[in-house]
Design an enzyme around this catalytic site. Sequence first.
Site, PDB file in Angstrom:
ATOM      1  N   ASN A  62      19.455 -18.749  10.454  1.00  0.00           N
ATOM      2  CA  ASN A  62      19.132 -17.536  11.211  1.00  0.00           C
ATOM      3  C   ASN A  62      19.233 -16.336  10.287  1.00  0.00           C
ATOM      4  O   ASN A  62      20.308 -15.748  10.108  1.00  0.00           O
ATOM      5  CB  ASN A  62      20.059 -17.399  12.419  1.00  0.00           C
ATOM      6  CG  ASN A  62      19.768 -18.467  13.437  1.00  0.00           C
ATOM      7  OD1 ASN A  62      18.792 -18.389  14.166  1.00  0.00           O
ATOM      8  ND2 ASN A  62      20.597 -19.510  13.451  1.00  0.00           N
ATOM      9  N   GLU A  63      18.106 -16.009   9.694  1.00  0.00           N
ATOM     10  CA  GLU A  63      18.061 -14.958   8.687  1.00  0.00           C
ATOM     11  C   GLU A  63      18.168 -13.584   9.355  1.00  0.00           C
ATOM     12  O   GLU A  63      18.059 -13.478  10.581  1.00  0.00           O
ATOM     13  CB  GLU A  63      16.750 -15.077   7.892  1.00  0.00           C
ATOM     14  CG  GLU A  63      16.583 -16.395   7.147  1.00  0.00           C
ATOM     15  CD  GLU A  63      17.580 -16.567   5.987  1.00  0.00           C
ATOM     16  OE1 GLU A  63      18.579 -15.816   5.911  1.00  0.00           O
ATOM     17  OE2 GLU A  63      17.369 -17.483   5.163  1.00  0.00           O
ATOM     18  N   PRO A  64      18.401 -12.519   8.548  1.00  0.00           N
ATOM     19  CA  PRO A  64      18.502 -11.182   9.124  1.00  0.00           C
ATOM     20  C   PRO A  64      17.335 -10.890  10.058  1.00  0.00           C
ATOM     21  O   PRO A  64      16.184 -11.240   9.765  1.00  0.00           O
ATOM     22  CB  PRO A  64      18.447 -10.276   7.888  1.00  0.00           C
ATOM     23  CG  PRO A  64      19.018 -11.116   6.795  1.00  0.00           C
ATOM     24  CD  PRO A  64      18.589 -12.524   7.099  1.00  0.00           C
ATOM     25  N   SER A  75      17.416 -12.053  13.197  1.00  0.00           N
ATOM     26  CA  SER A  75      17.433 -13.063  14.270  1.00  0.00           C
ATOM     27  C   SER A  75      18.065 -12.471  15.532  1.00  0.00           C
ATOM     28  O   SER A  75      19.050 -11.731  15.448  1.00  0.00           O
ATOM     29  CB  SER A  75      18.242 -14.288  13.840  1.00  0.00           C
ATOM     30  OG  SER A  75      17.588 -14.949  12.792  1.00  0.00           O
ATOM     31  N   THR A  79      18.069 -16.379   0.299  1.00  0.00           N
ATOM     32  CA  THR A  79      18.315 -17.796   0.609  1.00  0.00           C
ATOM     33  C   THR A  79      17.482 -18.688  -0.314  1.00  0.00           C
ATOM     34  O   THR A  79      17.972 -19.688  -0.843  1.00  0.00           O
ATOM     35  CB  THR A  79      17.932 -18.074   2.075  1.00  0.00           C
ATOM     36  OG1 THR A  79      18.695 -17.204   2.898  1.00  0.00           O
ATOM     37  CG2 THR A  79      18.189 -19.511   2.469  1.00  0.00           C
TER      38      THR A  79
END
Length: 623
Positions: free
Chosen positions: A167-169, A171, A186
Amino acid sequence: MRETSDAIVVIEGSRERENLPTVIVDDPQDLAGLLADRIVETIEREVSAKGRCVLGLATGSTPVGVYRELIRRYEAGEVDFSQVVTFNLDEYYPMSPYSIHSYRLYMMENLFAHINLDPRNIHIPDGSVPRKKLEAHCQAYEDAIREAGGIDFQILGIGRSGHIGFNEPGSSPDSRTRLITLDTITRRDAASDFFGEDNVPLEAITMGIASIVDARKVALIATGEHKAPIVRRAVEGEVSPDVSATYLQHHRNATVYLDLAAAAELTRIKTPWVLEPVEWTPGMTEDAVVWLAEETGKAILKLTARDYRENHLSPLLNKYPNAGEINGEVFIRLRDKIQGRAKLPRGQKVLVFSPHPDDDVISMGGILRKLRENDNEIIVAYMTSGNIAVFDHDVQRHLDFVARAAPALELDQTKVRGLRRDIDEGFNTKQPGDVDSERVQSLKRYIRESEAVSAIAAVGLPRTAARFLNMPFYRTGEVRKRPIGEEDVKIVTELLHDCRPDLIFVAGDLSDPHGTHRLCRAAIDQALERYEGEPAIWLYRGAWEEWTLTQADVLVPLSQEELRRKILAIFKHQSQKDVAPFPGGYDDREFWQRVESRNLETAARADRLGLAEYYAMEAYRVE
Ligand code: F6R
């Protein structure tokens, strides 16, 4: 500090700034035991209450130790996985389940193949599902979690982007299992696993934030100094979509487990005196005074009583007749850490453990020359061959040399040409990540060995000072390594018996990309337990991080010329220069550039504190 009955040292302190329950342990190895305890307890409780237990699992480097501990307990008959159902957080997309990069394979290798889990109870998002069926696949994953009764215990790591799962920035807290585009950080962090950033998939399937926080209990684990800044943001920062891990602050039963290195930026560790009365040990006093000098931008000896009072340090000031006394005490402590050649060991037996064939000169190129000049008897033990980090084109270049030099070396030219053709053919058909043939693995190893010998010669050591341990745990030909085994420990123990060192140097960092430094450290620790001698142990940090002035016990000043010669020694590792296959995701610079800036910065910091103005400095911690 509190010592638990199992001798696990848990670091206590005020949790005032922490928005998540956080457990900090001194030794990263202890985290595996603590987490395994919680998992085993959960399995026992849930299986007896409802006949099964549902675990949410993570991949990455962090949980490997926990999985190893679970396998150990399973083998000891202490836990039964037959009624356990698992859901993994994520999988790269696209990704074949058979690929060496797949999280499915990771889970098989690191846990599932070694325990009595029913294969039908394993759930991992499928990275090979066609794009048009993805939505249905993600929905089915959510349904399966619900049908299993929800997750009882979810394990999480944290990425440097602050992600949990993938869940990347950005999300949303309501997100569920879905396809996501991976963040640049990532992908860069994963580059070394994929033999280059370009090979890292752009997307992944991940459980969403809502799917994760639905779990009844959550444990987020982080280890290593490279995680410290994002851990601080996750634990002390406000809840924000910029850092997905902050959503855990809304969970009723989420706990963060950290080693000291990952906790280093938390207020309770970094500046505990701003939170509560502390015990003013000499170490704490030093930390506080250096912090105060850096906060105020003043040299230590110029700090005034007012500086102390205005920055939460009245209690410290009150312990002394005046500010000048504290300043002087800390100044002398720091000054005494500086050890030029005259103060460094002389005439001793020194054993340097270098996990890879270049960590010695990268981290210790300056002190090695000084120790040699002081007539110490030095052995450098290269623990692994480092062969996975050699590009194929470097093998081709060396083979070209051999082929050209064949007449001068009186080698059979036809044979050399034939071998070269076979090897070239192998390279032409190779896919990123394919394991090299035994022969190519050996050639890569010899390239690194010859570079290492040339590098120690460049810092003034005889070529005979090199020992190549080629430890078995590393001999997989892949990025993934085996656990440390009896054979590894035996090799190190024999070396200790052979050298009988007075002083040993060990890599004390935890952030190298593939965890090799940790494994090497574990092998040394186990060997030392069996060894009757008691050598002094100095820890250096690898290419990625450096000890701060307060963490360090010995600061070794380097002149401009000494730093230049150290860098020239690093240049001897030609296969790692320009674009190293595994520079580590945290920093784009070449190794020598990192070394140069970190050695300059350590000296500059000492200078700003009002200590002597040296050109550069290396830092060591005495254990
Ligand atoms: C892995 C996952 C990720 C990792 C995180 C930390 O399944 O979902 O969130 O936990 O990227 O990775 P490591 O442990 O390799 O630092």
